[in-house]
Design an enzyme around this catalytic site. Structure first.
Site, short mmCIF file in Angstrom:
data_model
loop_
_atom_site.label_atom_id
_atom_site.label_comp_id
_atom_site.label_asym_id
_atom_site.label_seq_id
_atom_site.Cartn_x
_atom_site.Cartn_y
_atom_site.Cartn_z
N GLY A 112 3.52 14.67 -4.47
CA GLY A 112 2.85 15.93 -4.18
C GLY A 112 2.43 16.60 -5.48
CB CYS A 113 -0.36 18.89 -6.29
SG CYS A 113 -0.23 20.06 -4.92
#
Length: 307
Positions: A112-113
């Site tokens: 995930g970012c």
């Protein structure tokens, strides 16, 4: 030549991945006609024809796509949340999981970012013993609105007077928290406080520390040196040591696939702020997937990346 199928290529991350693959002569893209893009049989055929599949789908659809693969040769990079802490899946953060591990994997979960920034800062310090595995950490972060996908992009871009800044996940149940804990080597989930701003892309992730409360009472130089040693030689991740300004813009690395890290400190009060800057669509999504794809295909790690 490696055959690639991007399932979900019309979404935000899928479009960014295809842009990085366009024009390359070392990969061949398998594409479906627009009217068959969601057809199960057409997708099944493409999934089983590809050497490497990149899934840019919602979680349940990603699980269904994996189930459609009927051979033992197609390799998968999943950009959804579905497999980020799943047994048997390698975490697609080569600088943390190991390049050889990622290169040899059959199933890889793309980070995930927000998780990318947090794990980049914390995992090497836990490994070095400077942050205990059971330490209660707080993470503050802000992202451009493209991180919310098509619905949030439309909300911000079609609203004549959009919100400038919005805090969210106030119930403390953000979907990135499990991977932030597990992939950093922590036994306690961090308290995560994300926000979104009226900016298309860009990201700042911050972990504040009371240095005197850490068992070894490290100073800023020890933290910075440990991070620099871990990422030494990386063409993508940098530990910045000569930054003297008092502010840091969320769009610092917008449009790139790089990740910059900083250690800011107040020696007198024994406080530090670990900060990561990246693009939520770059090293936080599409750039990470293409980096992993390159390693899995035996290609130069940075091919097609925006550095």
């Amino acid at each position: 030549m490696t055959k690639i199928f991007v399932d979900g290529a019309a979404g935000t991350t899928g479009l960014e991945i295809r842009e990085r693959l366009a024009g390359r002569r070392d990969v061949e893209l398998i594409t479906l006609p627009e009217d068959r893009r969601k057809d199960a049989e057409a997708r099944r055929g493409a999934l089983n024809e590809a050497d490497i599949v990149i899934l840019c789908l919602p979680d349940e659809a990603a699980r269904e796509a994996v189930a459609l693969i009927e051979n033992d040769t197609t390799r998968v990079i999943d950009a959804s949340t579905a497999h980020r802490v799943a047994p048997g899946w390698v975490y697609g953060f080569p600088e943390i999981s190991g390049r050889d591990t990622v290169a040899g994997a059959m199933r890889v979960s793309n980070p995930g970012c927000y998780s990318t920034g947090f794990i980049a800062l914390v995992a090497p310090l836990v490994k070095a013993g400077l942050i205990p595995a059971d330490y209660a950490l707080t993470c503050n972060a802000v992202s451009g609105y493209s991180g919310g996908g098509k619905s949030m992009i439309a909300e911000f871009e079609q609203n004549a007077a959009p919100t400038a800044w919005r805090s969210y996940a106030l119930r403390l149940n953000h979907k990135h928290v499990p991977e932030m804990r597990e992939r950093s080597g922590l036994t306690v989930a961090p308290l995560f406080a994300p926000a979104v701003v009226n900016l298309f892309s860009g990201m700042i992730v911050e972990v504040p520390l009371h240095l005197e409360k850490l068992p070894g009472k490290p100073d800023a130089a020890m933290l910075r040196d440990a991070l620099a040693a871990h990422y030494d030689g990386s063409p993508i991740v940098s530990v910045v040591s000569d930054y003297e300004e008092g502010t840091l813009a969320v769009e610092r690395l917008s449009g790139t696939d790089r990740l910059d890290m900083f250690v800011f400190a107040d020696a007198a009060n024994r406080q530090a702020r670990l900060v990561a800057a990246l693009d939520n669509l770059g090293k936080g999504a599409a750039g990470a997937a293409v980096q992993t794809l390159n390693l899995m295909a035996g290609l130069p790690e940075t091919e097609g990346l925006h550095l």
